[in-house]
Scaffold this motif. Sequence first.
Motif, short mmCIF file in Angstrom:
data_model
loop_
_atom_site.label_atom_id
_atom_site.label_comp_id
_atom_site.label_asym_id
_atom_site.label_seq_id
_atom_site.Cartn_x
_atom_site.Cartn_y
_atom_site.Cartn_z
N TYR A 44 0.80 -1.23 0.00
CA TYR A 44 0.00 0.00 0.00
C TYR A 44 0.83 1.28 0.00
O TYR A 44 0.30 2.35 -0.25
CB TYR A 44 -0.95 0.01 1.20
CG TYR A 44 -1.90 -1.15 1.19
CD1 TYR A 44 -2.97 -1.17 0.30
CD2 TYR A 44 -1.73 -2.23 2.03
CE1 TYR A 44 -3.85 -2.24 0.27
CE2 TYR A 44 -2.61 -3.30 2.01
CZ TYR A 44 -3.67 -3.31 1.13
OH TYR A 44 -4.53 -4.36 1.10
N GLY A 45 2.10 1.21 0.34
CA GLY A 45 2.95 2.39 0.38
C GLY A 45 3.47 2.65 1.78
O GLY A 45 2.86 2.25 2.78
N LEU A 46 4.61 3.34 1.85
CA LEU A 46 5.27 3.60 3.13
C LEU A 46 4.43 4.50 4.04
O LEU A 46 4.27 4.21 5.22
CB LEU A 46 6.64 4.22 2.88
CG LEU A 46 7.49 4.49 4.11
CD1 LEU A 46 7.77 3.20 4.88
CD2 LEU A 46 8.79 5.16 3.71
N ASN A 47 3.90 5.59 3.50
CA ASN A 47 3.11 6.51 4.33
C ASN A 47 1.91 5.81 4.94
O ASN A 47 1.61 5.98 6.13
CB ASN A 47 2.65 7.71 3.50
CG ASN A 47 3.79 8.52 2.95
OD1 ASN A 47 4.93 8.38 3.40
ND2 ASN A 47 3.51 9.35 1.98
N GLU A 48 1.22 5.02 4.13
CA GLU A 48 0.04 4.32 4.60
C GLU A 48 0.41 3.29 5.68
O GLU A 48 -0.29 3.14 6.67
CB GLU A 48 -0.67 3.64 3.43
CG GLU A 48 -1.33 4.60 2.46
CD GLU A 48 -0.37 5.27 1.49
OE1 GLU A 48 0.85 4.96 1.50
OE2 GLU A 48 -0.84 6.13 0.72
N ALA A 49 1.53 2.60 5.50
CA ALA A 49 1.97 1.61 6.48
C ALA A 49 2.32 2.26 7.81
O ALA A 49 2.03 1.71 8.87
CB ALA A 49 3.16 0.82 5.94
N ILE A 50 2.94 3.42 7.76
CA ILE A 50 3.28 4.14 8.99
C ILE A 50 2.00 4.54 9.74
O ILE A 50 1.89 4.37 10.95
CB ILE A 50 4.16 5.37 8.69
CG1 ILE A 50 5.54 4.92 8.22
CG2 ILE A 50 4.27 6.29 9.91
CD1 ILE A 50 6.40 6.03 7.67
N ILE A 51 1.03 5.07 9.01
CA ILE A 51 -0.22 5.51 9.65
C ILE A 51 -0.98 4.33 10.24
O ILE A 51 -1.41 4.38 11.40
CB ILE A 51 -1.09 6.29 8.64
CG1 ILE A 51 -0.42 7.63 8.31
CG2 ILE A 51 -2.50 6.52 9.19
CD1 ILE A 51 -1.06 8.41 7.19
N VAL A 52 -1.15 3.26 9.48
CA VAL A 52 -1.87 2.08 9.99
C VAL A 52 -1.14 1.49 11.20
O VAL A 52 -1.77 1.13 12.20
CB VAL A 52 -2.05 1.02 8.89
CG1 VAL A 52 -2.49 -0.31 9.47
CG2 VAL A 52 -3.05 1.49 7.86
N GLY A 53 0.18 1.41 11.12
CA GLY A 53 0.94 0.87 12.25
C GLY A 53 0.76 1.68 13.51
O GLY A 53 0.59 1.14 14.60
N GLN A 86 -1.49 15.90 12.18
CA GLN A 86 -0.25 16.62 11.90
C GLN A 86 0.69 16.58 13.10
O GLN A 86 1.90 16.57 12.93
CB GLN A 86 -0.55 18.06 11.51
CG GLN A 86 -1.14 18.18 10.11
CD GLN A 86 -1.49 19.60 9.78
OE1 GLN A 86 -2.43 20.16 10.32
NE2 GLN A 86 -0.72 20.19 8.88
N ILE A 87 0.14 16.55 14.30
CA ILE A 87 0.97 16.42 15.50
C ILE A 87 1.49 14.99 15.63
O ILE A 87 2.65 14.76 15.93
CB ILE A 87 0.18 16.83 16.76
CG1 ILE A 87 -0.10 18.32 16.73
CG2 ILE A 87 0.93 16.45 18.04
CD1 ILE A 87 -1.08 18.78 17.79
N LEU A 88 0.62 14.03 15.34
CA LEU A 88 0.99 12.63 15.44
C LEU A 88 2.04 12.23 14.40
O LEU A 88 2.91 11.41 14.67
CB LEU A 88 -0.26 11.76 15.29
CG LEU A 88 -0.14 10.28 15.59
CD1 LEU A 88 0.35 10.05 17.01
CD2 LEU A 88 -1.47 9.60 15.37
N PHE A 89 1.95 12.85 13.22
CA PHE A 89 2.89 12.57 12.13
C PHE A 89 3.54 13.87 11.68
O PHE A 89 3.24 14.39 10.60
CB PHE A 89 2.16 11.91 10.95
CG PHE A 89 1.42 10.66 11.33
CD1 PHE A 89 2.10 9.49 11.60
CD2 PHE A 89 0.03 10.65 11.43
CE1 PHE A 89 1.43 8.34 11.94
CE2 PHE A 89 -0.65 9.50 11.78
CZ PHE A 89 0.05 8.34 12.04
#
Length: 128
Positions: A44-53, A86-89
């Motif tokens: 799914y992509g790196l950004n999506e994996a970071i958010i889901v994780g 935006q604070i979380l990421f």
Amino acid sequence: MINTLRVVDGNGIRNYEVATCNDADFISETKKPYPLYSSLAEKYGLNEAIIVGKFYDIVHSKNSDKSFIIPHNGWNYIKAPLTALQILFPFFSASTIRRAMKRLEDNELIHSENLTDNKFDKTKCYCI
């Protein structure tokens, strides 16, 4: 709204981004590591994996602050306005977060609902 809090102590001067209202609950979450699932990143992509994780970590961690978790129909939703995300990421721009969240919804990795009683409040709540 995000404000800067300047703290002066024995370790010097440090600046923290602080959000008003309920968004401040996410500040403690930004100090924890970001889990990354390589299989999700490949598909799914790196950004999506970071958010889901990170969402998975927040919902399932016993040490997380649960003040922004909303139980609904047997699921735990994370109330996450864009300012809180935006604070979380902090390493993602607002547009990157919006695009990643849309792709996650389109791929059905997350589900969003508006769980507020106020019809003018368009804050989305997410579950994984």
